[in-house]
Design a protein around this motif. Structure first.
Motif, PDB file in Angstrom:
ATOM      1  N   GLU A 173       7.959  -6.318  -9.023  1.00 47.94           N
ATOM      2  CA  GLU A 173       8.047  -7.597  -9.725  1.00 47.94           C
ATOM      3  C   GLU A 173       9.308  -8.354  -9.305  1.00 47.94           C
ATOM      4  O   GLU A 173       9.261  -9.565  -9.058  1.00 47.94           O
ATOM      5  N   MET A 174      10.422  -7.639  -9.186  1.00 44.56           N
ATOM      6  CA  MET A 174      11.675  -8.274  -8.785  1.00 44.56           C
ATOM      7  C   MET A 174      11.568  -8.876  -7.378  1.00 44.56           C
ATOM      8  O   MET A 174      12.115  -9.944  -7.100  1.00 44.56           O
ATOM      9  N   ARG A 175      10.828  -8.208  -6.485  1.00 46.04           N
ATOM     10  CA  ARG A 175      10.669  -8.683  -5.110  1.00 46.04           C
ATOM     11  C   ARG A 175       9.506  -9.651  -4.952  1.00 46.04           C
ATOM     12  O   ARG A 175       9.132 -10.014  -3.838  1.00 46.04           O
ATOM     13  N   LYS A 176       8.928 -10.094  -6.087  1.00 50.75           N
ATOM     14  CA  LYS A 176       7.831 -11.072  -6.087  1.00 50.75           C
ATOM     15  C   LYS A 176       6.595 -10.568  -5.342  1.00 50.75           C
ATOM     16  O   LYS A 176       5.876 -11.339  -4.707  1.00 50.75           O
ATOM     17  N   ILE A 177       6.357  -9.255  -5.394  1.00 54.09           N
ATOM     18  CA  ILE A 177       5.129  -8.704  -4.814  1.00 54.09           C
ATOM     19  C   ILE A 177       4.006  -8.923  -5.813  1.00 54.09           C
ATOM     20  O   ILE A 177       4.095  -8.523  -6.968  1.00 54.09           O
ATOM     21  N   ASP A 178       2.941  -9.578  -5.366  1.00 55.60           N
ATOM     22  CA  ASP A 178       1.863  -9.984  -6.273  1.00 55.60           C
ATOM     23  C   ASP A 178       1.242  -8.786  -6.990  1.00 55.60           C
ATOM     24  O   ASP A 178       0.971  -7.746  -6.379  1.00 55.60           O
ATOM     25  N   TYR A 179       1.034  -8.961  -8.275  1.00 51.72           N
ATOM     26  CA  TYR A 179       0.352  -7.956  -9.084  1.00 51.72           C
ATOM     27  C   TYR A 179      -1.134  -8.300  -9.152  1.00 51.72           C
ATOM     28  O   TYR A 179      -1.507  -9.441  -9.414  1.00 51.72           O
ATOM     29  N   SER A 180      -1.973  -7.275  -8.954  1.00 54.39           N
ATOM     30  CA  SER A 180      -3.394  -7.430  -9.244  1.00 54.39           C
ATOM     31  C   SER A 180      -3.610  -7.093 -10.718  1.00 54.39           C
ATOM     32  O   SER A 180      -2.697  -6.590 -11.393  1.00 54.39           O
ATOM     33  N   TYR A 181      -4.805  -7.339 -11.218  1.00 52.84           N
ATOM     34  CA  TYR A 181      -5.105  -6.974 -12.608  1.00 52.84           C
ATOM     35  C   TYR A 181      -4.983  -5.450 -12.792  1.00 52.84           C
ATOM     36  O   TYR A 181      -4.530  -4.971 -13.833  1.00 52.84           O
TER      37      TYR A 181
ATOM     38  N   CYS B 172       0.835  -1.211   0.000  1.00 53.13           N
ATOM     39  CA  CYS B 172       0.000   0.000   0.000  1.00 53.13           C
ATOM     40  C   CYS B 172       0.870   1.262   0.000  1.00 53.13           C
ATOM     41  O   CYS B 172       0.501   2.289  -0.588  1.00 53.13           O
ATOM     42  N   GLU B 173       2.053   1.197   0.644  1.00 58.64           N
ATOM     43  CA  GLU B 173       2.969   2.335   0.634  1.00 58.64           C
ATOM     44  C   GLU B 173       3.501   2.586  -0.775  1.00 58.64           C
ATOM     45  O   GLU B 173       3.605   3.727  -1.230  1.00 58.64           O
ATOM     46  N   LEU B 174       3.856   1.506  -1.455  1.00 59.16           N
ATOM     47  CA  LEU B 174       4.366   1.637  -2.819  1.00 59.16           C
ATOM     48  C   LEU B 174       3.295   2.197  -3.745  1.00 59.16           C
ATOM     49  O   LEU B 174       3.560   3.048  -4.590  1.00 59.16           O
ATOM     50  N   GLN B 175       2.072   1.711  -3.577  1.00 54.96           N
ATOM     51  CA  GLN B 175       0.967   2.185  -4.411  1.00 54.96           C
ATOM     52  C   GLN B 175       0.721   3.674  -4.179  1.00 54.96           C
ATOM     53  O   GLN B 175       0.449   4.426  -5.119  1.00 54.96           O
TER      54      GLN B 175
END
Length: 503
Positions: free
Chosen positions: A94-102, A68-71
């Motif tokens: 993406e590099m840190r494998k943080i899940d992407y939503s649509y 949420c901080e990144l967003q």
């Protein structure tokens, strides 16, 4: 020895040590709180530091990075058009494998388009998982096509979305409608509004506003009013302050000031408690446009009662209104008020005041504002310099105008950004035509060339200067062809005088 006395002494010593430690701790400064992540990252948008390095260092310090901080930071960077930095955050995610939503995929596609181009955005869509290829990501690419006015690709993708069942809301239709307004094809925008209606898709408030603008572009005021009537009758809360703001702008542009005034009354009625500053800004600007100084003053006081602390934008809007109303006294007073309390010096406000002073032939006053601004901010000052050049050319003071031009070019070479106002080149060329001065005209055009690509109007004026001065140039035709100028009837006639073809 009594064991109870021994235990009591030990407890006393232990308590004494605790007291000493507590006293020592109270003298130490409190531990520093880690700087908020979004503040660190937002600062990089201005300084250009390494975003990945900052994020990695933040994690190595033992901090937890929340999505949420990144967003929040991505949103902030996009707000100020720092698209490359916003994209870097998404790549780090993406590099840190943080899940992407649509939604994340759609946002990244949009950022890729803004930073790396449409082809890169297309490649991104082609390479994501099949499940992520949905109405959000296809819709994001459609928006990219429409923003770039790529009509054929936009229509092809729109049809594909239709076949896949992705046209479930008004956004794709609105994107096409907005594109067609940009392409000056309002009738096509109206067509897609009707297509949306046939598909039983409810229009958003913004869709209705675009439709109203489409009818206005065709000078169809009754069509505009029929859209408004339909919105009001729908009773689905789609008619808000933006609807009437849109209507007022249409009336003002059409010169229907009485209707604009009535619509402004409706606009004020639609403003609920807590309405954004933007709504008040629109009303102040519109009342100034229809020459209602009393209403401008009233709305400024209303704004101050709702938002007691004015920001720079509020002052900017009011200064623009006072300039439009030719209220130099009020403008001067308000500018001084802003200068005494502004959180940071915003050159845009100084530019309004400089423009107003020059409009009233107050050159020395404008010059003092400009000189003061140079001391208080790093600029850029290009727009202000343009205003001085236009004023000086109008008053036939070429040498001073050329001085401001040299300063503008010097500054532009540093910032690498300057697209001179189209009126500026015209003003120089008109001056040189009146004075039959080919030599200085060519010199100025050569100075402006890195920042302004000559068009057919510029060459038409240049040819007239040659004719007025009685000069010839056998290479002029080739010069126009090399610059990609289409030689139509009027220019052809001028060319035959400047560089007559020998039999």
């Amino acid at each position: 020895m009594n064991p109870n006395n021994h235990n009591s002494a030990r407890r006393f010593v232990g308590q004494l040590n605790k007291t000493k430690k507590a006293a020592a701790a109270s003298t130490l400064p409190p531990p520093e709180k880690p700087e908020r992540l979004n503040r660190k990252l937002s600062a990089l948008g201005a300084t250009g530091g390494s975003l990945w390095k900052t994020l990695n260092h933040y994690v190595m310090e033992g901090n937890i990075v929340k999505k949420c901080e990144l967003q929040s930071c991505i949103k902030e960077l996009r707000k100020f058009k720092k698209y490359p930095k916003a994209l870097e955050i998404m790549e780090w995610m993406e590099m840190r494998k943080i899940d992407y939503s649509y939604t994340d995929h759609a946002l990244r596609l949009d950022l890729i388009s803004k930073t790396k181009g449409i082809v890169a955005a297309e490649n991104y869509l082609n390479n994501i998982s099949p499940l992520a290829k949905n109405k959000l990501t296809y819709g994001a690419l459609l928006n990219c096509y429409c923003t770039a006015a790529m009509e054929d690709k936009a229509l092809e993708l729109f049809e594909k979305m239709n076949q896949l069942g992705f046209l479930s809301n008004s956004l794709p239709f609105t994107n096409l409608m907005t594109m067609y307004l940009k392409l000056d094809k309002p009738e096509r925008a109206i067509y897609f509004a009707q297509d949306m209606k046939q598909k039983n898709i409810s229009p958003s408030t913004f869709t209705c506003n675009v439709l109203m603008q489409s009818y206005a572009s065709l000078n169809d005021i009754s069509g505009v009013e029929s859209v408004l009537e339909e919105i009001v009758n729908a009773g689905e809360n789609k008619c808000d302050w933006t609807t009437y703001s849109n209507l007022v702008s249409i009336y003002v542009k059409a010169g229907l000031f009485e209707k604009a005034k009535l619509a402004l009354g409706k606009l004020e009625e639609k403003m609920k408690p807590g309405a954004p500053r933007q709504a008040y800004h629109f009303i102040i600007g519109f009342y100034a446009a229809i020459d209602q100084p009393g209403e401008v003053d009233r709305m400024w006081k209303t704004l101050s009662s709702v938002y007691p602390t004015f920001n720079n934008l509020s002052y900017l809007v009011m200064l623009q209104a006072l300039a439009k109303l030719n209220d130099v006294v009020g403008l001067k007073k308000l500018f001084k008020e802003w200068e005494s309390s502004c959180p940071y010096y915003d050159m845009r406000l100084a530019e309004v005041v400089i423009g107003a002073y020059l409009h009233h032939d107050m050159f020395e006053e404008a010059k003092l504002v400009f000189e003061d601004a140079i001391k208080k901010t790093k600029g850029p000052f290009l727009k202000a310099r343009e205003k001085f050049m236009l004023f000086l050319l109008k008053n036939r003071q070429l040498d001073l105008a050329l001085g401001y031009l040299d300063a503008a070019v010097s500054e532009a070479n540093d910032v690498k950004e300057w697209t001179p106002f189209w009126r500026l080149t015209s003003a120089f060329l008109n001056y040189f035509e009146e004075n039959k001065d080919v030599h200085t005209a060519e010199k100025v055009l050569n100075i402006l060339k890195p920042f302004h690509r000559l068009n057919s109007n510029d060459y038409r004026s240049l040819l007239k200067i040659y004719i007025a001065a009685g000069k010839f140039d056998p290479k002029m035709r080739r010069r126009l062809e090399e610059d990609g100028i289409e030689i139509r009837c009027e220019i052809e006639e001028l060319l035959q005088v400047v560089c007559p073809q020998l039999d």
